[in-house]
Design a protein around this motif. Structure first.
Motif, PDB file in Angstrom:
ATOM      1  N   ASP A 173       6.360   8.409   2.413  1.00 34.02           N
ATOM      2  CA  ASP A 173       5.218   7.836   3.116  1.00 34.02           C
ATOM      3  C   ASP A 173       5.707   7.618   4.550  1.00 34.02           C
ATOM      4  O   ASP A 173       6.451   6.685   4.810  1.00 34.02           O
ATOM      5  CB  ASP A 173       4.881   6.503   2.421  1.00 34.02           C
ATOM      6  N   LYS A 193      -0.034   8.423  -7.701  1.00 40.55           N
ATOM      7  CA  LYS A 193      -1.088   9.146  -6.985  1.00 40.55           C
ATOM      8  C   LYS A 193      -0.885   8.998  -5.473  1.00 40.55           C
ATOM      9  O   LYS A 193      -0.449   7.966  -4.994  1.00 40.55           O
ATOM     10  CB  LYS A 193      -2.451   8.554  -7.346  1.00 40.55           C
ATOM     11  N   PRO A 249       0.829  -1.205   0.000  1.00 39.28           N
ATOM     12  CA  PRO A 249       0.000   0.000   0.000  1.00 39.28           C
ATOM     13  C   PRO A 249       0.868   1.262   0.000  1.00 39.28           C
ATOM     14  O   PRO A 249       2.052   1.193   0.329  1.00 39.28           O
ATOM     15  CB  PRO A 249      -0.796  -0.125   1.313  1.00 39.28           C
ATOM     16  N   GLY A 250       0.257   2.376  -0.359  1.00 32.30           N
ATOM     17  CA  GLY A 250       0.978   3.649  -0.301  1.00 32.30           C
ATOM     18  C   GLY A 250       1.532   4.055  -1.653  1.00 32.30           C
ATOM     19  O   GLY A 250       1.671   3.223  -2.553  1.00 32.30           O
ATOM     20  N   PRO A 251       1.871   5.346  -1.788  1.00 29.56           N
ATOM     21  CA  PRO A 251       2.317   5.886  -3.076  1.00 29.56           C
ATOM     22  C   PRO A 251       3.632   5.273  -3.575  1.00 29.56           C
ATOM     23  O   PRO A 251       3.899   5.306  -4.772  1.00 29.56           O
ATOM     24  CB  PRO A 251       2.477   7.381  -2.803  1.00 29.56           C
ATOM     25  N   ASN A 252       4.434   4.718  -2.676  1.00 32.73           N
ATOM     26  CA  ASN A 252       5.699   4.122  -3.102  1.00 32.73           C
ATOM     27  C   ASN A 252       5.647   2.599  -3.092  1.00 32.73           C
ATOM     28  O   ASN A 252       6.668   1.925  -3.078  1.00 32.73           O
ATOM     29  CB  ASN A 252       6.835   4.599  -2.182  1.00 32.73           C
TER      30      ASN A 252
END
Lengths: 103, 396
Positions: B244, B146, A58-61
């Motif tokens: 993140d 995104k 999960p997450g943008p990276n």
């Protein structure tokens, strides 16, 4: 600009290593028991079974594949068996709590 | 003299080529989209040029070369009329596609009345511009991911910071991705886990860290305790990093997203921008949540200010002398090089997957000792000061 060679590789180059699970050939190097680097190539990336089975985190990276645990084990094993040199000459660290228990 | 003796007496020379004259290929964030939607044209000095950003009635944000092709006036001094940018000199009207749409005093627009228009992307509240010295459009697979948290009701909007860095090439900031040790010395945290992955146009840093108690003392027992942070930070292309970042506290986690991005003004200066969004914690109203995001942003600013102090006075060094505990600086620079050569000259070494991982227990042993010494020294100084004060005045 051109990128120079890593001064650390002059003393200890990367060592080729083949993963017994998928046959992927990578180059690995350990400067100490605690540190490792791995250079993959296009064909080894394609061969890696864990990578094929992986899903994004999960997450943008999250798209970046976090790494192959099997290969990580193999690198450690190769180091313990002496097939992969360790640059800093030290004994394999052991759990100090265990040593106390034996004493 | 033997070779060993030569090596022992020879002074290590710093080697450095001049900063690159070309600018990186890739998406560059120019700032928050809301700042460009005020009905005025905006001048941006970037990539060794002057650009103008404007948003017309249709809401599209456009980026053109800053100078009018008629008589060379500065379009950022002009005005927006409908969907066009009007030159302040003779009112020539330029569209977002770079074409001259109208000359109010002329019967027709001359041939080749076209200026340079840049590819743009508006995403998650930010404006991006595609730079390519070869002039090609952005490939479909070269994107900025995104940020799903952005725009959600329980997240703050961007708290954004912009600063101009003079006297340094923007490549200096990118080295930080692999620089584990500088997090202790410059950013006051203990990295407890550190690894890097470079692959394709992405360079990722995984880090877990704890705060330095000599800089940020722990709270009193029974109060909320900071337990450190977990971070996955990745450059997507040469200049845009998404971090993140989750802060761990004794009463729960606080997720946040940090942006660290820059664009070059010229080869010796750049604009550094960073921003943060934070998940609003239960029981906090919007104002308190925003204040919390700002506190986090201000703390990050302190870290960057310390980076900047180093960059401004340091020498460029193409042959850094690395110890085995240092990160993969050369391999990162090899990855970064892909953005400074033509697409046809990108080699597999620049983009093939590379991994670096270090168990940081050993460096942390030394660092923890240093922190304990700092705390002990400060306590001793405070005790000495209290003793002096106590002898001259009555305790209250």
């Amino acid at each position: 600009m051109s990128v120079r060679p890593d001064n650390r590789l002059a003393d200890g180059p990367m060592t080729p290593l083949t993963c017994s699970a998928c046959g992927a050939c990578v180059e690995a190097r350990k400067s100490s028991w605690e540190q490792s680097t791995v250079q993959w190539h296009a064909d080894s990336v394609e061969r890696c079974l864990e990578r094929r089975a992986s899903t994004p985190r999960p997450g943008p990276n999250g798209a970046a594949f976090a790494g192959c645990q099997t290969l990580k084990q193999e690198i450690r094993e190769a180091a313990v068996l002496g097939r992969l040199p360790i640059q800093i000459d030290e004994d394999l660290p052991t759990n100090p709590l265990n040593e106390e228990a034996h004493a | 003299m033997s070779i060993a003796e030569v090596a022992d007496t020879e002074v290590r020379q710093i080697e450095a080529e001049a900063a690159p004259t070309r600018f990186a290929r890739g998406w560059h964030c120019l700032g928050l989209e809301r700042d460009f939607r005020d009905g005025k044209p905006h001048r941006i000095n970037a990539f060794g040029q002057k650009l103008v950003v404007f948003s017309g009635e249709d809401g599209t944000i456009n980026v053109l070369d800053g100078y009018c092709r008629h008589m060379g006036a500065d379009l950022s001094e002009g005005t927006i009329k409908g969907n066009e940018l009007a030159c302040p000199f003779h009112d020539w009207r330029w569209g977002g596609d770079g074409r001259c749409k109208q000359i109010p005093y002329a019967r027709r627009v001359p041939l080749r009345a076209r200026t340079a228009a840049w590819h743009t992307l508006v995403q998650d509240g930010m404006l991006f511009l595609w730079n390519d010295p070869e002039g090609n459009p952005p490939p479909a697979d070269v994107t900025i991911p995104k940020i799903d948290s952005y725009g959600k009701d329980d997240w703050t909007d961007w708290i954004w910071y912009t600063t101009v860095i003079e006297g340094a090439n923007c490549r200096e900031i990118v080295d930080n991705v692999v620089d584990m040790a500088h997090f202790f010395y410059v950013h006051y945290s203990f990295p407890t886990h550190f690894s890097n992955i470079f692959e394709g146009h992405t360079a990722t840093q995984f880090m877990k860290g704890e705060g330095r108690e000599d800089i940020r003392p722990k709270g009193k027992p029974g109060t909320r305790q900071s337990l450190g942070s977990s971070s996955v930070a990745a450059y997507h292309g040469p200049s845009f990093m998404i971090d993140d970042l989750v802060y761990h506290y004794s009463d729960g986690d606080v997720p946040s997203v940090l942006i660290n991005c820059h664009y070059p003004i010229d080869s010796n200066s750049f604009v550094l921008q960073y921003g943060v969004i934070v998940q609003k914690q239960p029981g906090l109203d919007d104002e308190a949540a925003e204040a919390m995001a700002r506190r986090q942003g201000d703390f990050i600013r302190l870290g960057f200010e310390q980076d900047v102090a180093i960059w401004k006075t340091k020498a460029r060094i193409d042959n850094p002398l690395l110890c085995e505990e240092d990160g993969p600086v050369y391999q990162l620079r090899r990855w970064y090089e892909q953005f400074y050569v033509d697409v046809a000259d990108v080699t597999p070494e620049m983009t093939e997957r590379f991994e670096f991982e270090i168990d940081t227990s050993r460096p942390n042993e030394a660092w923890r000792r240093e922190v304990e010494e700092n705390i002990a020294r400060r306590d001793a100084e405070a005790a000495a000061a209290a003793a002096t004060a106590g002898s001259s005045s009555q305790p209250v």
